[in-house]
Design a protein around this motif. Structure first.
Motif, PDB file in Angstrom:
ATOM      1  N   UNK A 107      30.558  52.118  43.085  1.00 19.21           N
ATOM      2  CA  UNK A 107      31.487  51.000  42.979  1.00 19.21           C
ATOM      3  C   UNK A 107      31.168  49.917  44.015  1.00 19.21           C
ATOM      4  N   UNK A 108      31.484  48.699  43.636  1.00 17.27           N
ATOM      5  CA  UNK A 108      31.428  47.601  44.596  1.00 17.27           C
ATOM      6  C   UNK A 108      32.750  47.570  45.360  1.00 17.27           C
ATOM      7  N   UNK A 109      32.666  47.363  46.660  1.00 16.34           N
ATOM      8  CA  UNK A 109      33.873  47.382  47.479  1.00 16.34           C
ATOM      9  C   UNK A 109      33.908  46.143  48.370  1.00 16.34           C
ATOM     10  N   UNK A 110      35.100  45.819  48.830  1.00 10.72           N
ATOM     11  CA  UNK A 110      35.298  44.637  49.654  1.00 10.72           C
ATOM     12  C   UNK A 110      36.324  44.938  50.730  1.00 10.72           C
ATOM     13  N   UNK A 111      35.937  44.788  51.995  1.00  9.21           N
ATOM     14  CA  UNK A 111      36.886  44.981  53.101  1.00  9.21           C
ATOM     15  C   UNK A 111      37.775  43.753  53.232  1.00  9.21           C
ATOM     16  N   UNK A 112      39.051  43.976  53.531  1.00 16.05           N
ATOM     17  CA  UNK A 112      40.006  42.869  53.670  1.00 16.05           C
ATOM     18  C   UNK A 112      40.977  43.175  54.799  1.00 16.05           C
ATOM     19  N   UNK A 127      49.984  41.651  52.095  1.00 16.15           N
ATOM     20  CA  UNK A 127      49.117  40.543  51.704  1.00 16.15           C
ATOM     21  C   UNK A 127      47.789  40.698  52.440  1.00 16.15           C
ATOM     22  N   UNK A 128      46.690  40.523  51.717  1.00 20.37           N
ATOM     23  CA  UNK A 128      45.362  40.642  52.318  1.00 20.37           C
ATOM     24  C   UNK A 128      44.685  39.278  52.339  1.00 20.37           C
ATOM     25  N   UNK A 129      43.670  39.151  53.198  1.00 17.36           N
ATOM     26  CA  UNK A 129      43.010  37.858  53.390  1.00 17.36           C
ATOM     27  C   UNK A 129      41.799  37.652  52.481  1.00 17.36           C
TER      28      UNK A 129
END
Length: 282
Positions: A107-112, A127-129
């Motif tokens: 999977x592609x992942x994204x830290x926030x 709420x995330x940035x």
């Protein structure tokens, strides 16, 4: 005991009146000013010493100033300590993020970063940035990164709202590790955390058994299976209408401590091509 005669008494009274009148007359003509100044010179140092002793070293104003200085230093140290603790939480969660791609190689992942939770505390969300400009879409799963946190439910260009799994609006397909599929429902507004409903009776879940997300189901579009959710709690009950079990679930995630989360964007694209991620709301 000495007894004065009437004559002696009258004589003393006369002397007192005469002396008093003389002193009053001299004072009115300021003839006694040198004497008064001399007496003040003797008495003032003594009274001043007593005043300084009562006020303490440095005087009353100095004590107040010192107290204000110490209080300000204490408040500054407290604020610095809180900031350091907060930074340590962020660093710890960032360290956990370093191995996220190994946890989810398909999977592609994204830290926030977490911007803020619900200020009214009537809903359980944060709420995330990261937002649409970063590839975030409605329905995507969010992890911490070891455990399931919730789903993306609103998206702006640079931010997104993540509704936590304990919110009553949240339902997701889930299952017991040892077998037994069901639907996870948030129960925070009802005084609980989460429940796994529609679990077959023969699953016989025991407290401490692990609960995971499950593949498939309308509630789970965009949510990979096998994401750890939590463990079975105490108080499994039978729903007589459906003849299935209602299983209390204790989430792994410490929602109030979240500083950094990971959005699972979808399956990793194969070499030489991209895969469109099916997510809810599209």
């Amino acid at each position: 005991m000495i007894t004065l005669s009437a004559r002696q008494t009258c004589l003393l009274v006369a002397v007192f009146v005469l002396t008093s009148g003389t002193l009053i007359g001299l004072d009115s003509r300021h003839a006694l000013d040198p004497v008064q100044a001399g007496l003040h010179g003797l008495v003032d140092p003594v009274t001043g010493a007593f005043d300084r002793l009562a006020d303490g070293p440095g005087g009353g104003s100095s004590v107040a100033e010192e107290l204000a200085r110490v209080t300000a230093e204490r408040d500054a140290l407290r604020a610095e300590n809180i900031a350091l603790q907060d930074a340590e939480k962020v660093n710890e969660q960032l360290r956990e993020q370093l191995g996220i791609e190994e946890k989810y190689p398909d999977h592609e992942v994204l830290a926030a970063g977490v911007v803020n939770p619900d200020p009214s505390n009537t809903r359980k969300f944060l709420v995330i940035d990261k937002g649409a400009d970063d590839g975030v879409r409605m329905g995507m799963a969010v992890v911490d990164p070891n455990h399931y946190v919730g789903q993306v439910t609103e998206v702006e260009p640079t931010t997104a709202r993540v509704t936590l799994l304990v919110d009553r609006s949240q339902t997701v397909a889930a299952r017991l590790l040892d077998g037994g599929d069901g639907v996870l429902v948030g129960m925070w507004q009802e005084g609980g955390r989460a429940e796994l409903r529609d679990v077959p009776i023969d699953a016989a879940p025991q407290p401490g058994a692990e609960v995971l997300t499950a593949d498939g189901g309308a509630q789970s579009v965009g949510i990979p299976g096998r994401l750890p959710i939590g463990v079975v709690g105490e108080g499994v009950v039978l729903d007589e209408q459906s003849d299935t079990l209602v299983v209390p679930v204790v989430p792994y995630c410490q929602f109030d401590d979240l500083k950094v989360v990971t959005v699972i964007l979808g399956p990793a694209p194969p070499a030489g091509g991209a895969v469109e991620t099916p997510v809810a709301g599209q």
